[in-house]
Design a protein around this motif. Structure first.
Motif, PDB file in Angstrom:
ATOM      1  N   ARG A 174      -8.605   3.373   3.211  1.00  0.00           N
ATOM      2  CA  ARG A 174      -7.967   2.174   2.660  1.00  0.00           C
ATOM      3  C   ARG A 174      -7.822   1.100   3.731  1.00  0.00           C
ATOM      4  O   ARG A 174      -8.049  -0.083   3.480  1.00  0.00           O
ATOM      5  CB  ARG A 174      -6.594   2.534   2.096  1.00  0.00           C
ATOM      6  CG  ARG A 174      -6.614   3.420   0.871  1.00  0.00           C
ATOM      7  CD  ARG A 174      -6.836   2.616  -0.375  1.00  0.00           C
ATOM      8  NE  ARG A 174      -6.612   3.420  -1.575  1.00  0.00           N
ATOM      9  CZ  ARG A 174      -6.719   2.955  -2.808  1.00  0.00           C
ATOM     10  NH1 ARG A 174      -7.040   1.698  -2.998  1.00  0.00           N
ATOM     11  NH2 ARG A 174      -6.521   3.737  -3.854  1.00  0.00           N
TER      12      ARG A 174
ATOM     13  N   PHE B  46       0.796  -1.216   0.000  1.00  0.00           N
ATOM     14  CA  PHE B  46       0.000   0.000   0.000  1.00  0.00           C
ATOM     15  C   PHE B  46       0.833   1.273   0.000  1.00  0.00           C
ATOM     16  O   PHE B  46       0.291   2.345  -0.252  1.00  0.00           O
ATOM     17  CB  PHE B  46      -0.953   0.014   1.210  1.00  0.00           C
ATOM     18  CG  PHE B  46      -2.213  -0.771   0.974  1.00  0.00           C
ATOM     19  CD1 PHE B  46      -3.306  -0.181   0.379  1.00  0.00           C
ATOM     20  CD2 PHE B  46      -2.292  -2.100   1.318  1.00  0.00           C
ATOM     21  CE1 PHE B  46      -4.458  -0.885   0.138  1.00  0.00           C
ATOM     22  CE2 PHE B  46      -3.434  -2.830   1.085  1.00  0.00           C
ATOM     23  CZ  PHE B  46      -4.528  -2.231   0.507  1.00  0.00           C
TER      24      PHE B  46
ATOM     25  N   GLU C  59     -11.113  -0.550   4.357  1.00  0.00           N
ATOM     26  CA  GLU C  59     -11.469  -1.461   3.283  1.00  0.00           C
ATOM     27  C   GLU C  59     -10.703  -2.780   3.385  1.00  0.00           C
ATOM     28  O   GLU C  59     -11.257  -3.861   3.169  1.00  0.00           O
ATOM     29  CB  GLU C  59     -11.183  -0.800   1.929  1.00  0.00           C
ATOM     30  CG  GLU C  59     -12.091   0.379   1.617  1.00  0.00           C
ATOM     31  CD  GLU C  59     -11.685   1.095   0.342  1.00  0.00           C
ATOM     32  OE1 GLU C  59     -10.628   0.727  -0.219  1.00  0.00           O
ATOM     33  OE2 GLU C  59     -12.406   2.021  -0.078  1.00  0.00           O
TER      34      GLU C  59
END
Length: 259
Positions: free
Chosen positions: A206, A160, A209
């Motif tokens: 993020r 990420f 999620e």
């Protein structure tokens, strides 16, 4: 390119080397760079120079790494080169030749580590990095399930970071589209600081999620395993042999030179 300049796409031999070998080489060489003296650093520098000449990576890819290494090395040289007597009045000290030499060697180490890490990131996808790291954590899975959780954490972090860099780049481009940017460097710093809050919101979204996806897939603590491990090939064996010879040669040269 999701990795925004970190990953250099291609189909070269450097890209196809097993990620386990890349992770092992990065850790081994990085450890050597921290324990050997200037003799060993000279041998490691020679080998790294050969890698730089052989790898299909443009020289401009190392500009930011070299600049950061030089700035950080200069800082260490100044700190380690200044010597003062006991007390809190540091300006009554003096420049020490031994300290400056130690600072230069430390700068040398930092630059080598930066270059090695840059080469590793250029030819290894974040997903492959996670697979390699999880493989080396496999022996610890039987001791504690937290080892699997830590391997998953590292994998997600590596995956990420490029995505967050891309989100930050999009935010900055949106700010450029609005115009009225400050010309002074202080104003530019304020503009960049103003992007931290929306970037933090994107990061939290993020993370939420990812958590929802893990729950939906029934993930439990200690359930992470390295999947999709690449098949070990002949070139990986040759690469391991070269790595072992390089490390052994570095240690032997250093010991022989000392004696």
């Amino acid at each position: 390119m999701l990795e925004r300049g970190l990953y250099h796409p291609g189909e070269s031999t450097w890209h196809k080397i097993d990620p386990r070998l890349k992770i092992g080489g990065l850790v081994t060489l990085g450890l050597l760079m921290t324990i050997v003296d200037w003799r060993g650093l000279l041998c490691l520098t020679g080998g790294l120079f050969v890698i730089l000449c052989l790898c299909p990576l443009p020289l401009k890819a190392f500009q930011s790494v070299i600049k950061a290494g030089i700035v950080l090395g200069f800082f260490y040289t100044l700190i380690m080169g200044w010597h003062w007597e006991d007390g809190w009045i540091f300006w009554e000290g003096y420049w020490s030749r031994e300290g400056i030499l130690q600072g230069l060697i430390m700068s040398w180490r930092i630059l080598l580590v930066f270059l090695l890490t840059r080469i590793f990131a250029a030819f290894t996808l974040p997903s492959e990095q996670g697979i390699g790291i999880a493989f080396f954590f496999t022996p610890f899975y039987r001791l504690t399930p937290k080892a699997a959780d830590f391997a998953l954490l590292i994998t997600l972090t590596l995956r990420f970071i490029p995505l967050l860099l891309e989100e930050a780049a999009l935010l900055y481009k949106a700010r450029l589209a609005k115009g009225n940017l400050s010309v002074k460097w202080t104003g530019r710093i304020k503009e960049l600081a103003a992007l931290l809050l929306p970037l933090l919101r994107i990061t939290l979204r993020r993370a939420e999620e990812v958590a929802e996806n893990l729950v939906a897939r029934g993930y439990v603590s200690g359930g992470y395993r390295a999947l999709g491990t690449k098949e070990w090939e002949e070139r990986d064996s040759w690469g391991a042999v070269v790595l072992i010879l390089w490390c052994m040669g570095t240690l032997l040269i250093e010991q022989f030179w000392r004696s």
